[in-house]
Design a protein around this motif. Sequence first.
Motif, short mmCIF file in Angstrom:
data_model
loop_
_atom_site.label_atom_id
_atom_site.label_comp_id
_atom_site.label_asym_id
_atom_site.label_seq_id
_atom_site.Cartn_x
_atom_site.Cartn_y
_atom_site.Cartn_z
N ARG A 22 0.85 -1.19 0.00
CA ARG A 22 0.00 0.00 0.00
C ARG A 22 0.88 1.24 0.00
NH1 ARG A 22 -5.33 0.49 0.31
NH2 ARG A 22 -5.66 -1.62 1.09
N ARG A 23 0.57 2.17 -0.88
CA ARG A 23 1.37 3.39 -0.98
C ARG A 23 1.12 4.29 0.22
NH1 ARG A 23 3.84 4.45 -5.65
NH2 ARG A 23 3.62 6.71 -5.52
N ALA A 24 2.12 5.07 0.55
CA ALA A 24 2.05 5.95 1.71
C ALA A 24 0.97 7.02 1.52
CB ALA A 24 3.41 6.62 1.93
N LEU A 33 -3.32 0.58 -3.47
CA LEU A 33 -2.48 -0.61 -3.59
C LEU A 33 -1.57 -0.42 -4.79
CD1 LEU A 33 -4.93 -3.60 -2.95
CD2 LEU A 33 -3.35 -2.50 -1.34
N GLU A 34 -0.41 -1.08 -4.79
CA GLU A 34 0.51 -0.96 -5.90
C GLU A 34 1.30 -2.25 -6.06
OE1 GLU A 34 3.71 1.81 -5.18
OE2 GLU A 34 4.42 0.66 -3.45
N PHE A 35 1.85 -2.42 -7.23
CA PHE A 35 2.90 -3.39 -7.41
C PHE A 35 4.19 -2.68 -7.02
CE2 PHE A 35 -0.18 -4.50 -10.89
CZ PHE A 35 -0.71 -5.61 -10.25
N PRO A 36 5.02 -3.31 -6.20
CA PRO A 36 6.26 -2.63 -5.79
C PRO A 36 7.08 -2.20 -7.00
CG PRO A 36 5.97 -4.72 -4.62
CD PRO A 36 4.90 -4.65 -5.65
N GLY A 37 7.71 -1.06 -6.89
CA GLY A 37 8.52 -0.57 -8.01
C GLY A 37 8.67 0.93 -7.93
N GLY A 38 9.25 1.52 -8.96
CA GLY A 38 9.44 2.95 -8.95
C GLY A 38 10.15 3.45 -10.19
N LYS A 39 10.73 4.63 -10.05
CA LYS A 39 11.26 5.34 -11.21
C LYS A 39 12.55 4.71 -11.73
CE LYS A 39 9.33 9.53 -9.20
NZ LYS A 39 9.10 9.02 -7.82
N ARG A 52 16.55 -3.26 -8.64
CA ARG A 52 16.90 -2.33 -7.56
C ARG A 52 15.68 -1.98 -6.71
NH1 ARG A 52 15.91 2.55 -7.38
NH2 ARG A 52 15.69 2.85 -9.63
N GLU A 53 14.59 -1.65 -7.37
CA GLU A 53 13.38 -1.26 -6.62
C GLU A 53 12.85 -2.42 -5.77
OE1 GLU A 53 11.84 1.57 -6.17
OE2 GLU A 53 12.77 2.89 -7.63
N LEU A 54 12.88 -3.65 -6.30
CA LEU A 54 12.35 -4.78 -5.53
C LEU A 54 13.25 -5.07 -4.32
CD1 LEU A 54 10.90 -7.26 -8.18
CD2 LEU A 54 9.78 -5.38 -6.94
N GLU A 56 15.06 -2.72 -2.74
CA GLU A 56 14.85 -1.63 -1.79
C GLU A 56 13.50 -1.70 -1.09
OE1 GLU A 56 17.30 1.79 -4.37
OE2 GLU A 56 15.14 1.97 -4.10
N GLU A 57 12.47 -2.01 -1.84
CA GLU A 57 11.10 -1.88 -1.29
C GLU A 57 10.59 -3.14 -0.62
OE1 GLU A 57 8.36 -0.18 -4.12
OE2 GLU A 57 9.48 1.71 -4.22
N VAL A 58 10.93 -4.33 -1.18
CA VAL A 58 10.37 -5.56 -0.61
C VAL A 58 11.42 -6.63 -0.33
CG1 VAL A 58 8.01 -5.22 -1.42
CG2 VAL A 58 9.62 -6.35 -2.93
MG MG Z 1 8.02 3.02 -5.37
#
Ligand code: MG
Length: 134
Positions: A22-24, A33-39, A52-54, A56-58
Motif C-alpha cells: 500500500r502506498r504511503a 495498492l501498488e505493485f512494488p517498483g518505482g522510477k 533495484r526497486e524490488l 529496496e522496497e520488498v
Molecule cells: Mg516506489
Amino acid sequence: MKTLQIAVGIIRNPQDEIFVTRRAADVHMANRLEFPGGKIEPLETPEQALARELREEVGITPLEISLFEKLEYQFPDRHLTLWFWLVERWEGEPWGREGQPGQWIAQRALDAEAFPPANKPVINRLMAGQSATG
Ligand SMILES: [Mg+2]
Ligand SMILES: Nc1nc2c([nH]c(=O)n2[C@H]2C[C@H](O)[C@@H](COP(=O)(O)OP(=O)(O)OP(=O)(O)O)O2)c(=O)[nH]1
C-alpha cells in the motif's frame, strides 16, 4: 509536464497469489495498492531498475522476469511509461521494507479500483488468469 519511466513487479507465487503493497499517505496515488517498483533512473535499464526497486522496497532479488505489459498513462500532472514485469522466481521473502503494509492477494480477487487507474488493463488481464506474453 513531468514524464517518468516506471518499472514495477507483479510478484506471483505458484498459488497464483500476487504480493501487493500500500502506498504511503503523502505521495502521488496515496493509499492505493501498488505493485512494488518505482522510477527508472538515468543510465538504468528497466530490468535493472526493477531489480533495484524490488530489493529496496520488498527485499527480494528477482531471478526470472518477463514483460507482462508496457503502457503509457497520462495523469493530470504527469505522463508515465509503465513497465509491468511478471516475477515468478525470486530469492528472499517479500515484505514491506520501507514500513509499507504488504499482502498476498489471489490474482482473481484483485480489485482494479484499489490501484492507480493506470493499472486497470493489467489488473483485468490478471483477473482473467492470463500469464506473460514474453
Ligand atoms: Mg516506489
Ligand atoms: N510502484 C508503483 N507505482 C505505480 C503503479 N501504478 C502507477 O500508476 N504508479 C505510479 C505512481 C507513481 O506516480 C509512479 C511510481 O513512482 P514511485 O512513487 O513508486 O517511485 P519511487 O519508488 O522511485 O519513489 P521515490 O523514491 O521517487 O519516492 O508510478 C504501481 O502499480 N506501482
